[in-house]
Design an enzyme around this catalytic site. Structure first.
Site, mmCIF file in Angstrom:
data_model
loop_
_atom_site.group_PDB
_atom_site.id
_atom_site.type_symbol
_atom_site.label_atom_id
_atom_site.label_comp_id
_atom_site.label_asym_id
_atom_site.label_seq_id
_atom_site.Cartn_x
_atom_site.Cartn_y
_atom_site.Cartn_z
ATOM 1 N N PHE A 242 -12.008 9.386 4.521
ATOM 2 C CA PHE A 242 -12.618 8.059 4.358
ATOM 3 C C PHE A 242 -12.238 7.122 5.522
ATOM 4 C CE2 PHE A 242 -11.675 3.923 1.940
ATOM 5 C CZ PHE A 242 -12.905 3.369 2.229
ATOM 6 N N SER B 271 -4.289 11.505 -0.950
ATOM 7 C CA SER B 271 -4.323 10.044 -1.053
ATOM 8 C C SER B 271 -4.618 9.493 -2.448
ATOM 9 C CB SER B 271 -5.382 9.510 -0.083
ATOM 10 O OG SER B 271 -6.681 9.893 -0.511
ATOM 11 N N THR C 179 0.722 2.873 3.378
ATOM 12 C CA THR C 179 0.099 2.105 2.307
ATOM 13 C C THR C 179 1.050 1.032 1.773
ATOM 14 O OG1 THR C 179 -0.555 2.315 -0.015
ATOM 15 C CG2 THR C 179 0.862 4.025 0.826
ATOM 16 N N ASP C 180 0.483 -0.003 1.155
ATOM 17 C CA ASP C 180 1.325 -1.020 0.516
ATOM 18 C C ASP C 180 1.981 -0.480 -0.764
ATOM 19 O OD1 ASP C 180 -0.929 -0.909 -1.138
ATOM 20 O OD2 ASP C 180 -1.298 -3.066 -1.142
ATOM 21 N N GLU C 181 1.500 0.692 -1.246
ATOM 22 C CA GLU C 181 2.018 1.204 -2.515
ATOM 23 C C GLU C 181 3.493 1.600 -2.421
ATOM 24 O OE1 GLU C 181 -0.673 3.642 -4.754
ATOM 25 O OE2 GLU C 181 -2.414 2.815 -3.724
ATOM 26 N N TYR D 225 2.477 9.914 -5.325
ATOM 27 C CA TYR D 225 1.781 9.576 -4.070
ATOM 28 C C TYR D 225 2.595 8.588 -3.252
ATOM 29 C CZ TYR D 225 -1.366 6.971 -0.980
ATOM 30 O OH TYR D 225 -1.918 6.328 0.114
ATOM 31 N N SER E 256 5.771 9.962 -1.844
ATOM 32 C CA SER E 256 5.581 10.855 -0.690
ATOM 33 C C SER E 256 5.252 10.052 0.568
ATOM 34 C CB SER E 256 4.499 11.904 -0.978
ATOM 35 O OG SER E 256 3.218 11.298 -1.066
ATOM 36 N N LYS E 257 4.484 8.963 0.423
ATOM 37 C CA LYS E 257 4.177 8.120 1.597
ATOM 38 C C LYS E 257 5.452 7.397 2.052
ATOM 39 C CE LYS E 257 0.768 7.464 3.415
ATOM 40 N NZ LYS E 257 0.056 8.189 4.509
ATOM 41 N N ASN F 173 -5.494 -1.697 -0.545
ATOM 42 C CA ASN F 173 -6.604 -0.821 -0.970
ATOM 43 C C ASN F 173 -7.838 -1.034 -0.100
ATOM 44 O OD1 ASN F 173 -4.839 -0.920 -3.375
ATOM 45 N ND2 ASN F 173 -6.492 0.264 -4.316
ATOM 46 N N LYS G 205 -12.050 7.251 -6.431
ATOM 47 C CA LYS G 205 -11.344 5.964 -6.412
ATOM 48 C C LYS G 205 -12.220 4.939 -7.118
ATOM 49 C CE LYS G 205 -8.141 7.676 -3.592
ATOM 50 N NZ LYS G 205 -8.010 7.575 -2.185
ATOM 51 N N ARG H 217 -5.268 -5.499 -7.500
ATOM 52 C CA ARG H 217 -5.229 -4.848 -6.193
ATOM 53 C C ARG H 217 -5.778 -5.823 -5.156
ATOM 54 N NH1 ARG H 217 -2.403 -2.168 -8.802
ATOM 55 N NH2 ARG H 217 -2.403 0.092 -9.161
ATOM 56 N N ASP I 143 -4.028 4.330 -20.352
ATOM 57 C CA ASP I 143 -3.526 3.885 -19.049
ATOM 58 C C ASP I 143 -3.013 5.055 -18.199
ATOM 59 O OD1 ASP I 143 -3.009 2.033 -17.120
ATOM 60 O OD2 ASP I 143 -1.712 0.786 -18.371
HETATM 61 P P1 NAD Z 1 -8.817 10.618 2.273
HETATM 62 O O1 NAD Z 1 -8.220 11.384 1.129
HETATM 63 O O2 NAD Z 1 -10.201 10.112 2.177
HETATM 64 O O3 NAD Z 1 -8.765 11.508 3.594
HETATM 65 C C1 NAD Z 1 -7.657 12.295 3.925
HETATM 66 C C2 NAD Z 1 -8.088 13.275 5.017
HETATM 67 O O4 NAD Z 1 -6.936 14.073 5.352
HETATM 68 C C3 NAD Z 1 -9.189 14.245 4.567
HETATM 69 O O5 NAD Z 1 -10.171 14.350 5.583
HETATM 70 C C4 NAD Z 1 -8.463 15.557 4.361
HETATM 71 O O6 NAD Z 1 -9.277 16.691 4.621
HETATM 72 C C5 NAD Z 1 -7.329 15.432 5.379
HETATM 73 N N1 NAD Z 1 -6.159 16.253 4.984
HETATM 74 C C6 NAD Z 1 -5.567 16.292 3.772
HETATM 75 N N2 NAD Z 1 -4.558 17.192 3.791
HETATM 76 C C7 NAD Z 1 -4.516 17.697 5.055
HETATM 77 C C8 NAD Z 1 -3.690 18.654 5.695
HETATM 78 N N3 NAD Z 1 -2.702 19.291 5.033
HETATM 79 N N4 NAD Z 1 -3.902 18.920 7.003
HETATM 80 C C9 NAD Z 1 -4.898 18.292 7.693
HETATM 81 N N5 NAD Z 1 -5.737 17.401 7.116
HETATM 82 C C10 NAD Z 1 -5.533 17.104 5.818
HETATM 83 O O7 NAD Z 1 -7.770 9.456 2.550
HETATM 84 P P2 NAD Z 1 -8.020 7.985 3.107
HETATM 85 O O8 NAD Z 1 -8.298 7.085 1.962
HETATM 86 O O9 NAD Z 1 -8.947 8.043 4.260
HETATM 87 O O10 NAD Z 1 -6.562 7.642 3.628
HETATM 88 C C11 NAD Z 1 -6.163 7.936 4.977
HETATM 89 C C12 NAD Z 1 -4.725 7.474 5.183
HETATM 90 O O11 NAD Z 1 -4.635 6.075 4.933
HETATM 91 C C13 NAD Z 1 -3.722 8.134 4.240
HETATM 92 O O12 NAD Z 1 -2.552 8.388 4.967
HETATM 93 C C14 NAD Z 1 -3.489 7.104 3.161
HETATM 94 O O13 NAD Z 1 -2.194 7.233 2.612
HETATM 95 C C15 NAD Z 1 -3.633 5.820 3.960
HETATM 96 N N6 NAD Z 1 -4.085 4.632 3.195
HETATM 97 C C16 NAD Z 1 -5.181 4.707 2.380
HETATM 98 C C17 NAD Z 1 -5.613 3.559 1.710
HETATM 99 C C18 NAD Z 1 -6.839 3.581 0.838
HETATM 100 O O14 NAD Z 1 -7.112 2.579 0.146
HETATM 101 N N7 NAD Z 1 -7.642 4.623 0.848
HETATM 102 C C19 NAD Z 1 -4.900 2.368 1.842
HETATM 103 C C20 NAD Z 1 -3.778 2.341 2.677
HETATM 104 C C21 NAD Z 1 -3.381 3.482 3.356
HETATM 105 P P1 TYD Z 2 -7.602 3.531 -7.187
HETATM 106 O O1 TYD Z 2 -8.934 3.283 -6.577
HETATM 107 O O2 TYD Z 2 -7.279 4.897 -7.704
HETATM 108 O O3 TYD Z 2 -6.519 3.047 -6.120
HETATM 109 P P2 TYD Z 2 -4.902 2.867 -6.294
HETATM 110 O O4 TYD Z 2 -4.453 3.498 -7.545
HETATM 111 O O5 TYD Z 2 -4.409 3.602 -5.087
HETATM 112 O O6 TYD Z 2 -4.663 1.393 -6.256
HETATM 113 O O7 TYD Z 2 -7.417 2.514 -8.396
HETATM 114 C C1 TYD Z 2 -7.545 1.111 -8.211
HETATM 115 C C2 TYD Z 2 -7.223 0.454 -9.529
HETATM 116 O O8 TYD Z 2 -8.247 0.801 -10.483
HETATM 117 C C3 TYD Z 2 -5.912 0.910 -10.150
HETATM 118 O O9 TYD Z 2 -5.300 -0.181 -10.831
HETATM 119 C C4 TYD Z 2 -6.334 1.975 -11.161
HETATM 120 C C5 TYD Z 2 -7.690 1.468 -11.613
HETATM 121 N N1 TYD Z 2 -8.651 2.538 -12.018
HETATM 122 C C6 TYD Z 2 -9.296 2.461 -13.265
HETATM 123 O O10 TYD Z 2 -9.081 1.511 -14.051
HETATM 124 N N2 TYD Z 2 -10.164 3.452 -13.594
HETATM 125 C C7 TYD Z 2 -10.418 4.519 -12.772
HETATM 126 O O11 TYD Z 2 -11.211 5.417 -13.143
HETATM 127 C C8 TYD Z 2 -9.767 4.573 -11.502
HETATM 128 C C9 TYD Z 2 -10.027 5.714 -10.548
HETATM 129 C C10 TYD Z 2 -8.903 3.545 -11.159
#
Ligand code: NAD
Ligand code: TYD
Length: 348
Positions: free
Chosen positions: A11, A85, A130-132, A155, A158-159, A184, A194, A219, A285
């Protein structure tokens, strides 16, 4: 300049790869991705033939492969996004998160130390986090760069662990690094597990909208293209050894966000007002569910001059339009493995 971007088919990574390939013809962008369920090369079909772009299919958990890749290319810089992620998946399968997020990151650090650092004057390992990692806030306050880490899910643990390893390699081996912790993200190409893309997809299909617990979890949402812009800014202007929080000062309780999404979707789909809201279903929940996240993005605003380019209503409208215009993308990613996961998660 050779830049390795990991997780570039995911993403956020796909938006970062596109921005760098299009903005910097003098850089060569290598996109390393294992193409897990979350990785989709279709996200990058518009730039796949660019002369400054190379895709490499590979897994960061394979130490020997990573070592030989760095020995071959001696990348100048790494922007590391590859990760497992999704919090809910980390609850059912924590080891996948330990393997990719912790071991995978350390394999990259080792290869970078051996094959990049000795061969270039200027190198950077830019780790995307991530902020998590900061855990859960009470009703007031914001996460700053000095908030202690207090992760609650496999998650976020691990981050947090990967962040600590990056910092420790900086201290121990003088490895030049930057870490950013972002709130997020939402926007085009988001895998529909998500909250926002899942609910858009379910509204289109008139399926229930599963809201966890009382729905009053908060969030802080940032449009993915603004995150990619922030990564560009930090990569070029950030100070080595620093961390920066990235966010849009845009807090929403889940239920308020869902209601806004429902009303926008009714308008876009030409359905009677209130139709989508009827799909809201409160369910059990998530275990260890963090109550509130909110980012103080003052440091990146003031020191590097970055701020978001769109507000939430604009970003959400653009996101909905993208999903409605790209139903084939959605159909393809929601078939097969994802369907099985969905049935298991929500007992449908
Ligand atoms: P995503 O799950 O959409 O994409 C992750 C990508 O990593 C995928 O293309 C997957 O194929 C690749 N991948 C997974 N395991 C792998 C491996 N072992 N080797 C090589 N490639 C691998 O995740 P995202 O939402 O795009 O998040 C990207 C980064 O940003 C992550 O590090 C996540 O922790 C961080 N992040 C995400 C968010 C969010 O809201 N999505 C917010 C803050 C930080
Ligand atoms: P998510 O998109 O999974 O991001 P994160 O857990 O990394 O913040 O979830 C965002 C918020 O929405 C979180 O409080 C969990 C809630 N949520 C639901 O209520 N229902 C759902 O089906 C999902 C996926 C998330």
């Amino acid at each position: 300049m050779k830049i390795l971007i990991t997780g570039g088919a995911g993403f956020i990574g796909s938006h970062v790869v596109r921005l760098f390939v299009n903005s910097y013809p003098d850089y060569h962008i290598f996109n390393l991705d294992a193409l897990t369920y979350a990785g989709n090369l279709e996200n990058l079909s518009d730039i796949e033939h660019a002369s400054n772009y190379t895709f490499i299919k590979g897994d960061i958990t394979h130490a020997d492969f990573i070592d030989s890749l760095f020995e071959r290319y001696r990348f100048d810089h790494v922007i590391h996004l590859a990760a497992e992620s999704h919090v809910d998946r980390s609850i059912t399968d924590p080891m996948a998160f330990v393997n990719t997020n912790v071991f995978g990151t350390v394999h990259l650090l080792n290869a970078f130390k051996t094959h990049s650092m000795p061969f270039h004057d200027k190198v950077l390992f830019y780790h995307i986090s991530t902020d998590e990692v900061y855990g859960s806030l009470g009703e007031t306050g914001l996460f700053t760069e000095t908030t202690p880490y207090d992760p609650n899910s496999p998650y976020s643990a691990s981050k947090a662990s990967s962040d600590h390893f990056v910092r420790a390699y900086g201290e121990t081996y003088a490895l030049p690094y930057i870490i950013t912790n972002c709130s997020n993200n939402y926007g085009p190409n988001h895998f529909p597990e998500k909250l926002i893309p899942l609910f858009i997809n379910n509204i289109v299909q008139e399926k229930p909208l599963p809201v966890y617990g009382d729905g009053k979890y908060t969030r802080d949402w940032l449009y993915v293209i603004d995150h990619a812009r922030a990564i560009d800014t930090v990569f070029h202007k950030g100070v080595t050894g620093e961390t920066y929080n990235i966010g849009g000062f845009n807090e929403w309780q889940n239920i308020d966000l869902v209601k806004l999404l429902c009303s926008l979707m009714d308008q876009k789909l030409g359905r009677p007002k209130g139709s989508a809201q009827q799909l809201i279903t409160y369910i059990k929940d998530r275990p260890g569910h963090d109550r509130r996240y909110a980012i103080d993005a003052t440091k990146i605003n003031k020191q590097l001059g970055w701020s978001p380019s769109v507000n939430f209503e604009q970003g959400l409208a653009a996101t909905i339009d993208w999903y409605l215009d790209n139903t084939e993308w959605l159909d393809r990613v929601t078939s097969g493995a994802y369907q099985e996961y969905y049935s298991k998660m929500y007992n449908t």
